[in-house]
Enzyme design. Structure first.
Site, PDB file in Angstrom:
ATOM      1  N   TYR A 166     -13.476   1.163   8.184  1.00  0.00           N
ATOM      2  CA  TYR A 166     -13.349   2.326   9.073  1.00  0.00           C
ATOM      3  C   TYR A 166     -14.399   3.388   8.768  1.00  0.00           C
ATOM      4  CZ  TYR A 166      -8.829   1.239  11.286  1.00  0.00           C
ATOM      5  OH  TYR A 166      -7.822   0.698  12.031  1.00  0.00           O
TER       6      TYR A 166
ATOM      7  N   LYS B  95      -8.614 -10.643   1.337  1.00  0.00           N
ATOM      8  CA  LYS B  95      -9.224 -11.868   1.864  1.00  0.00           C
ATOM      9  C   LYS B  95     -10.260 -12.300   0.836  1.00  0.00           C
ATOM     10  CE  LYS B  95      -9.792 -14.977   5.081  1.00  0.00           C
ATOM     11  NZ  LYS B  95      -8.759 -15.996   5.378  1.00  0.00           N
TER      12      LYS B  95
ATOM     13  N   ASP C 152      -4.169 -13.506   6.015  1.00  0.00           N
ATOM     14  CA  ASP C 152      -3.671 -14.382   7.095  1.00  0.00           C
ATOM     15  C   ASP C 152      -2.292 -14.930   6.745  1.00  0.00           C
ATOM     16  OD1 ASP C 152      -4.950 -15.777   5.060  1.00  0.00           O
ATOM     17  OD2 ASP C 152      -6.016 -17.170   6.373  1.00  0.00           O
TER      18      ASP C 152
ATOM     19  N   ASP D 252      -3.774  -1.599   8.940  1.00  0.00           N
ATOM     20  CA  ASP D 252      -3.592  -1.215  10.346  1.00  0.00           C
ATOM     21  C   ASP D 252      -2.946  -2.356  11.118  1.00  0.00           C
ATOM     22  OD1 ASP D 252      -3.950   0.244  12.787  1.00  0.00           O
ATOM     23  OD2 ASP D 252      -5.677  -1.059  13.221  1.00  0.00           O
TER      24      ASP D 252
ATOM     25  N   ASP E 251       1.388  -2.852  12.498  1.00  0.00           N
ATOM     26  CA  ASP E 251       1.829  -3.056  13.894  1.00  0.00           C
ATOM     27  C   ASP E 251       2.678  -4.320  13.964  1.00  0.00           C
ATOM     28  OD1 ASP E 251       0.430  -0.824  14.867  1.00  0.00           O
ATOM     29  OD2 ASP E 251      -0.235  -1.907  16.664  1.00  0.00           O
TER      30      ASP E 251
HETATM   31  C1  IPM Z   1      -3.072   3.820  13.310  1.00  0.00           C
HETATM   32  C2  IPM Z   1      -3.941   3.773  14.525  1.00  0.00           C
HETATM   33  C3  IPM Z   1      -5.292   4.366  14.174  1.00  0.00           C
HETATM   34  C4  IPM Z   1      -5.905   3.499  13.100  1.00  0.00           C
HETATM   35  C5  IPM Z   1      -6.272   4.538  15.361  1.00  0.00           C
HETATM   36  C6  IPM Z   1      -5.667   5.374  16.469  1.00  0.00           C
HETATM   37  C7  IPM Z   1      -7.583   5.127  14.915  1.00  0.00           C
HETATM   38  O1  IPM Z   1      -4.031   2.494  15.035  1.00  0.00           O
HETATM   39  O2  IPM Z   1      -2.856   4.919  12.778  1.00  0.00           O
HETATM   40  O3  IPM Z   1      -2.586   2.773  12.902  1.00  0.00           O
HETATM   41  O4  IPM Z   1      -6.485   2.448  13.399  1.00  0.00           O
HETATM   42  O5  IPM Z   1      -5.786   3.867  11.942  1.00  0.00           O
HETATM   43 MG    MG Z   2      -2.715   1.115  14.084  1.00  0.00          MG
END
Ligand code: IPM
Ligand code: MG
Length: 361
Positions: free
Chosen positions: A142, A192, A224, A248, A252
């Protein structure tokens, strides 16, 4: 009476709706416990681009430093999706994380008995899930440079850089091991290492750190395989520590366990004070969800639970944090659900769900 300065950064899409519920909950906390919360509000993301031409003003960063904590809604706006554009709503978040040194992202993943039916996974697989992902937040791909695109002899080209230094990895490892000391004493380091040099460094430093915490068990899992275990056997995890991008993606995925992204809170912390608290930014892990913005359909639980994390980690108010968490659990146990987790009904509006929690404080 103690007064706390909270910066509100509601942002885009459903951000303002869910942030309003957090403020409502804090008003109830101040009524019950006698604290004073002073709020300042700052436009961030698409709304800030609209108004100032930048996702985050320099002045906002200065003001953030003077506050005790930031409550951040969400950023993202399809109008700024142009891949060649130079201003993007997401820059607000990255500038705040980087500019304020918030290198540790805590993302707890829990499932409660009462909402187990909201999970698309089999109840017997997810029952009892309780782990926390510690995601490194100010390094890795990032923030590594170079990051750019250009026109090469072969056409369009682009580069991102995955970069980690020893101190960056060490400090996030210590956060993970300290958390594990207070939990079930198990750290899963995700990398990884079969491909990436940054991961081999990560793994080496994980081992060195583990040597300083003899009562903690460390395991290494490739990213993975970890993605598979998270949905297949989520109860095996206690503390997961991983890099910025892997964290990240995995969080999710982990949100699926609880049935909705809208349920998941997060905290972004930097260096802590002696007493274990420190400045932080708190945000639900969901995005701005432009498709449902302004309709009162967003789930405010992730934002409200992030507010509880703020009470605990930045303001040192653990009892108040527990009260908010119990109010959420009670509301869910009483069947209060927004549409994303409702199975048989239409669901409550964002406001009704906020009221349901606030009235149980
Ligand atoms: C998160 C989001 C952010 C990230 C984006 C919006 C930049 O997906 O906080 O998980 O990737 O960190
Ligand atoms: Mg995210």
């Amino acid at each position: 009476m103690t007064a706390f300065n909270i910066m509100l950064a509601p942002g885009d899409g459903i951000g303002p709706e869910v942030t309003a519920q957090a403020v409502k909950v804090l008003h109830k906390v101040s009524d019950r416990f006698g604290h004073r919360f002073q709020f300042t509000e700052e436009p961030v993301g698409g709304v800030a681009i609209e108004r100032y031409g930048t996702a985050l003003r320099e002045e906002a960063l200065r003001r953030a430093k003077g506050s005790d904590a930031i409550l951040f809604g969400a950023v993202g706006d399809p109008r700024y999706d142009d891949p060649t554009g130079t201003v993007r709503p997401e820059q607000a978040l990255l500038k705040l994380r980087g500019g304020l040194g918030l290198f540790a992202n805590l993302r707890p993943v829990r499932i409660s008995e009462s909402t187990i039916d909201a999970s698309p996974l089999k109840p017997e697989k997810v029952a009892g899930t309780d782990f926390i992902v510690i995601r490194e937040l100010t390094g890795g791909i990032y923030f590594g440079r170079p990051q750019r695109r250009w026109l090469s002899e072969d056409g369009r080209a682009a580069v991102d850089t995955m970069h980690y230094t020893e101190p960056e990895v060490q400090r996030i490892m210590h956060v993970a091991f300290r958390f594990a000391s207070q939990r079930r004493k198990r750290v899963t380091s995700v990398d990884k290492a079969n491909v990436l040099d940054t991961s081999r460094l990560w793994r080496e430093i994980a081992e060195e750190t583990a040597a300083q915490y003899p009562d903690i068990t460390l395991e290494h899992v490739l990213v993975d395989a970890c993605a598979m275990h998270i949905v297949n056997q989520p109860t095996r995890f206690d503390v997961i520590v991983t890099t910025n991008m892997f964290g990240d993606i995995l969080t999710d995925e982990a949100a699926v366990i609880a049935g909705s992204l809208g349920m998941m809170p997060s905290a972004c912390l930097g260096d802590l004070r002696e007493d274990g608290t420190g400045f932080g930014l708190y945000e639900p892990i969901h995005g701005s969800a432009p498709d449902i913005a302004g309709q009162g359909r967003a789930n405010p639980v992730g934002m409200i639970l992030s507010t509880a994390m703020m009470l605990r980690h930045s303001l040192g108010l653990s009892r108040e944090a527990e009260t908010v968490e119990s109010a959420v659990a009670l509301a869910l146990a009483d069947g209060c659900r927004t549409a994303d987790i409702a199975t048989d009904t239409q669901g409550l509006t964002t406001w009704q769900m906020g009221d349901a929690v606030a009235s149980r404080i």
